[in-house]
Design a protein around this motif. Sequence first.
Motif, short mmCIF file in Angstrom:
data_model
loop_
_atom_site.label_atom_id
_atom_site.label_comp_id
_atom_site.label_asym_id
_atom_site.label_seq_id
_atom_site.Cartn_x
_atom_site.Cartn_y
_atom_site.Cartn_z
N LEU A 1 11.34 53.86 68.76
CA LEU A 1 12.21 53.71 67.73
C LEU A 1 11.33 54.83 66.38
N VAL A 2 10.37 54.16 65.86
CA VAL A 2 9.59 54.61 64.65
C VAL A 2 9.27 56.14 65.14
N SER A 3 8.61 56.13 66.29
CA SER A 3 8.07 57.83 66.72
C SER A 3 9.33 58.57 66.72
N ARG A 4 10.55 58.30 67.13
CA ARG A 4 11.65 59.28 67.26
C ARG A 4 12.06 59.55 65.80
N LEU A 5 12.14 58.62 64.95
CA LEU A 5 12.45 58.91 63.50
C LEU A 5 11.55 59.64 62.98
N ASP A 6 10.19 59.63 63.15
CA ASP A 6 9.06 60.38 62.48
C ASP A 6 9.23 61.70 63.10
N ALA A 7 9.59 61.76 64.49
CA ALA A 7 9.60 63.23 64.76
C ALA A 7 10.60 64.06 64.35
N GLY B 1 11.52 64.05 61.21
CA GLY B 1 11.22 64.31 59.81
C GLY B 1 11.52 63.26 58.82
N VAL B 2 11.39 62.10 59.38
CA VAL B 2 11.77 60.92 58.41
C VAL B 2 10.21 60.14 58.56
N GLN B 3 9.67 60.21 57.35
CA GLN B 3 8.44 59.59 57.39
C GLN B 3 8.53 57.90 57.52
N MET B 4 7.71 57.57 58.52
CA MET B 4 7.77 56.05 58.53
C MET B 4 6.33 55.59 58.09
N GLN B 5 6.45 54.22 57.66
CA GLN B 5 5.36 53.25 57.54
C GLN B 5 5.56 52.02 57.55
N LEU B 6 4.70 51.06 58.26
CA LEU B 6 5.22 49.78 58.41
C LEU B 6 4.34 48.72 57.56
N ARG B 7 5.07 48.05 56.82
CA ARG B 7 4.50 47.21 55.70
C ARG B 7 4.89 45.66 55.93
N TYR B 8 3.93 44.93 55.97
CA TYR B 8 2.60 45.02 55.73
C TYR B 8 1.91 44.35 57.09
N PHE B 9 0.60 44.80 57.53
CA PHE B 9 -0.25 44.39 58.36
C PHE B 9 -0.48 43.00 58.26
N PRO B 10 -0.42 42.23 59.06
CA PRO B 10 -0.67 40.45 58.79
C PRO B 10 -2.06 40.44 58.38
N LEU B 11 -1.99 39.62 57.24
CA LEU B 11 -3.52 39.76 56.41
C LEU B 11 -4.78 38.88 57.26
N HIS B 12 -4.20 37.84 57.89
CA HIS B 12 -5.21 37.10 58.76
C HIS B 12 -5.81 37.75 59.77
N LEU B 13 -5.33 38.87 59.91
CA LEU B 13 -6.02 39.84 61.07
C LEU B 13 -6.94 40.90 60.56
N LEU B 14 -6.85 40.92 59.40
CA LEU B 14 -7.81 41.89 58.75
C LEU B 14 -9.40 41.36 59.05
N ALA B 15 -10.47 42.26 59.16
CA ALA B 15 -11.69 41.98 59.51
C ALA B 15 -12.17 40.76 58.43
N GLU B 16 -12.01 41.03 57.01
CA GLU B 16 -12.77 40.22 56.24
C GLU B 16 -12.03 38.84 56.42
N TRP B 17 -10.89 38.49 56.85
CA TRP B 17 -10.49 37.36 56.99
C TRP B 17 -10.80 36.43 58.33
N ARG B 18 -10.81 37.47 59.09
CA ARG B 18 -11.40 37.17 60.56
C ARG B 18 -12.95 36.59 60.41
N ALA B 19 -13.53 37.07 59.60
CA ALA B 19 -14.98 36.59 59.19
C ALA B 19 -14.86 35.27 58.54
N ARG B 20 -13.72 35.12 57.90
CA ARG B 20 -13.55 33.64 57.57
C ARG B 20 -12.82 32.70 58.47
N GLY B 21 -12.88 32.94 59.62
CA GLY B 21 -12.27 32.00 60.58
C GLY B 21 -10.90 32.35 61.22
#
Length: 435
Positions: free
Chosen positions: A343-349, A351-371
């Motif tokens: 669905l997002v790819s179709r809207l993007d194609a 001409g509707v610019q898409m962004q998904l906000r926000y990536f789950p923080l606990h999966l960021l590298a710095e938080w994975r480094a904290r367990g």
Amino acid sequence: MPDEYRKSAVCSGDPYEIPYPELGSVLGEQEIGVLTRLLASGENLSGGRFREEFERCFREYLGVPHALSVTSGTVALEIAIRLLDLKEGDEVIATPQTYKASVQPLLNYPVKVRFCDVEPTTLNIDPEHFASLITSRTRAVILVHYGGLPCDMDTIMEIARRHGITVIEDCAHALGAEYRGRRPGALADIGCFSFHSSKNITTLGEGGMITLFDRTLAERADRIRSNDADAVYRERARTIGETTSARPWMMHPGAAFTHDCSAIRYGGTNATLAEPNAAVGTVQLAKLDRLVGRRADIAAAYTEVLQQYPGIRMHEGPEPVRHGHHLYTFFADPADGFRRDRLVSRLDALGVQMQLRYFPLHLLAEWRARGHDAGECPVAERMWFEQQVNLPCHPGMPDRQVEQVVSRLDTVLGQEVRGIPIAAGTARQTEGWDR
């Protein structure tokens, strides 16, 4: 659509016909006028009457006793977290569904962060999961009113009060929202606001505010932002030297002669919001209801078409709340045949610019480094990876662009329902999906 909004629409030179906004507010002749008057006045550009006026207006708007402006929303959060006086082994509960700045200051402390899963309809912290994470070491919770939709604050505050937990509201999305007749930033112990370019009002690109009810905490926050030590002072039995008060030519605080320091919590920093930023902030705050009203009109147009499709859910919470519509989010349920990425790819194609906000923080590298790791917040993970969609929504959008989004959204959802395959190679390359 007002002329001021029309002039501010960011369209030209962008590869997308309907770009995702970089500017979340509208700047016009009033802001230019106040800056011109300030610069022509020869007044001090730091720590003057405009900062005092901006803070006064903010206090009155929220109904709080203390509002302290700072240089950014991140700095507001850093100072709020300093006020917790965290020690090794302490625990802080936080939402994973937000921008990284909400919890990044906690990386500087030897504390355990427990990420609280979110509600699937609001993307705000789930009160039941919040209650289950509390231990005898829990000192605070940092929550975000995601997208401008207030959290279930009555329930959260009742739980927090029962356990003696400080509640910090990250209100970066929520200026202009309301919860049961009250405004975010006045719903908990400490509120933190951002006036970044992308937010509902801006103070020339960067800026922030801390709101508090406790006078002692407000005094400490003021010292920290003003390059004073956050320390415990006591009056001296006798003064030092012969000079007991400042003369006009003596650059020192009077306390140097009258007080001793018995404990130092932190050194201070210079987080003074400059006068031009504060002057623009005051003008912007006066426009807030109109700016949020425009967002609400755009959101209503999107919701009208989305509600026609079973399997599409709105980002909404229990009444009575007023959504600030900093983000416009909806959910496409795969159980009803929708494929979010397609669905997002179709809207993007289209001409509707898409962004998904926000990536789950606990999966960021710095938080994975904290367990932390996948599976810790399954609802947040499922919603971001499978269902969550954000549409452009900002007060500078012309009516024409809103109508184009509505039309293309209707087209794409109809294709999804009818199972029309997406053509290969039609999706644009979109940067910033994790921002």
